[in-house]
Motif scaffolding. Sequence first.
Motif, PDB file in Angstrom:
ATOM      1  N   GLU A  67     -15.823  -0.052  -1.046  1.00  0.00           N
ATOM      2  CA  GLU A  67     -14.452   0.442  -0.951  1.00  0.00           C
ATOM      3  C   GLU A  67     -13.833   0.435  -2.346  1.00  0.00           C
ATOM      4  O   GLU A  67     -14.226  -0.368  -3.209  1.00  0.00           O
ATOM      5  CB  GLU A  67     -13.626  -0.440  -0.006  1.00  0.00           C
ATOM      6  N   ASP A  81       0.827  -1.204   0.000  1.00  0.00           N
ATOM      7  CA  ASP A  81       0.000   0.000   0.000  1.00  0.00           C
ATOM      8  C   ASP A  81       0.863   1.257   0.000  1.00  0.00           C
ATOM      9  O   ASP A  81       2.093   1.182  -0.127  1.00  0.00           O
ATOM     10  CB  ASP A  81      -0.989  -0.018   1.172  1.00  0.00           C
ATOM     11  N   LEU A 112     -10.163   0.108  -4.294  1.00  0.00           N
ATOM     12  CA  LEU A 112      -8.743  -0.225  -4.183  1.00  0.00           C
ATOM     13  C   LEU A 112      -8.075   0.174  -5.490  1.00  0.00           C
ATOM     14  O   LEU A 112      -8.244  -0.483  -6.518  1.00  0.00           O
ATOM     15  CB  LEU A 112      -8.554  -1.718  -3.928  1.00  0.00           C
ATOM     16  N   LEU A 144      -8.269   3.375  -0.740  1.00  0.00           N
ATOM     17  CA  LEU A 144      -7.076   2.541  -0.583  1.00  0.00           C
ATOM     18  C   LEU A 144      -6.277   2.487  -1.885  1.00  0.00           C
ATOM     19  O   LEU A 144      -6.845   2.550  -2.980  1.00  0.00           O
ATOM     20  CB  LEU A 144      -7.483   1.121  -0.177  1.00  0.00           C
ATOM     21  N   HIS A 145      -4.969   2.344  -1.727  1.00  0.00           N
ATOM     22  CA  HIS A 145      -4.094   2.307  -2.900  1.00  0.00           C
ATOM     23  C   HIS A 145      -3.002   1.276  -2.717  1.00  0.00           C
ATOM     24  O   HIS A 145      -2.452   1.127  -1.624  1.00  0.00           O
ATOM     25  CB  HIS A 145      -3.447   3.672  -3.148  1.00  0.00           C
TER      26      HIS A 145
END
Length: 379
Positions: free
Chosen positions: A302, A255, A304, A327-328
């Motif tokens: 979510e 991440d 990603l 999120l990444h």
Amino acid sequence: MKQILFGLALMACAVAPRTANAADGNVHFKGELKGLTDTLIVMIPTHGNDMTRDTVLVKDGKFDFSVTVANPTSIYAYTPATLRRQENIGFQTIAVPGESAELSGDLASTYSFSGTKFYREYNEANRTIETAAHALNTYMDKLNARMKAGESQDSLMKEYRAKVPMLRQQITESIFNFIKEHPSYEASAVIIPELGNLAKMNEAVKLLSPEVRDGRMKNFYQSVIDQMTAQEQAEAEAAKKQAVGVQAPDFTLNDINGKPLTLSSLRGQYVVLDFWGSWCGWCIKGFPEMKKYYEKYKGKFEILGIDCNDTEDKWKAAVEKHNLPWLHVYYPRNSKVLADYAVQGFPTKIILDPDGKIAKTVVGEDPAFYTFLDELFGK
């Protein structure tokens, strides 16, 4: 023949210009075309994405230059202002070793080829395509005028989808019939890629005389057929891997803080896998709407983000610059996630249900993605 210009992806790979000499090269072009002023930039593909650029002087619309190619090759001739996207003036054609062509006419409407036998036949093929395309071009001009006049884009698109396939089919049939009627023309082999349909292209190859089918034009048409075949196979593989109900392959990537994040750890909620890159213009354009929907249905799904084909520094800078709140993870070159999901383009958004199964795949910046979210969460 009036051509559609702006192969700008090719232009970006060109090297510094040089001045062309009419006496050099194994393919000779000359002519007089209304619409030309003082300079043409002639672009010749070499290998891969590389191209050479020759500067050709033009006087009163007249030009005279030669190029050197090892095999029949598409070449492009544009004005400098066209390369700067300030106008749309130029032409494209095929350079055939040992042949010579003369062009005449008006770049804004119709121009023709004469010269050696190949270019006379090539001109016949162009005339056929131009005549067949007249109805489509006229319709598109009228459609653009109606859009500028303020007609609803949605209604125009609905009409476009209803009418254009039939008009395109007419063009395809005209090209195919020309090839059928002129099997011994090398120009027939050259226009096979214009059919645009793999099955039709393979059928057209069989119509060619053996001398033409296996002659010097073979690589010109076969390379296109091979590319389209590979693309169809890739799309079939993608359809299989991205089908609704398929269990999404698990993976672990680092991440934004350098810590491993495993996809399966997000089970129990809807998850959008967003394959993107800082270099992808459409990916960037889509972020404002994505952020709006992320807030609109906060807590219900979510995102990603999976950054591809970037350095880590560019990835992190893009996340910060665009203030992306989800999120990444970073996709390293040695990962196989793209292959596992058969990603064909960017952006690609794959929506997973709470059990980790694929619910929807959307390629490109498509409103269908947001419509699907509304259908899921807007009830």
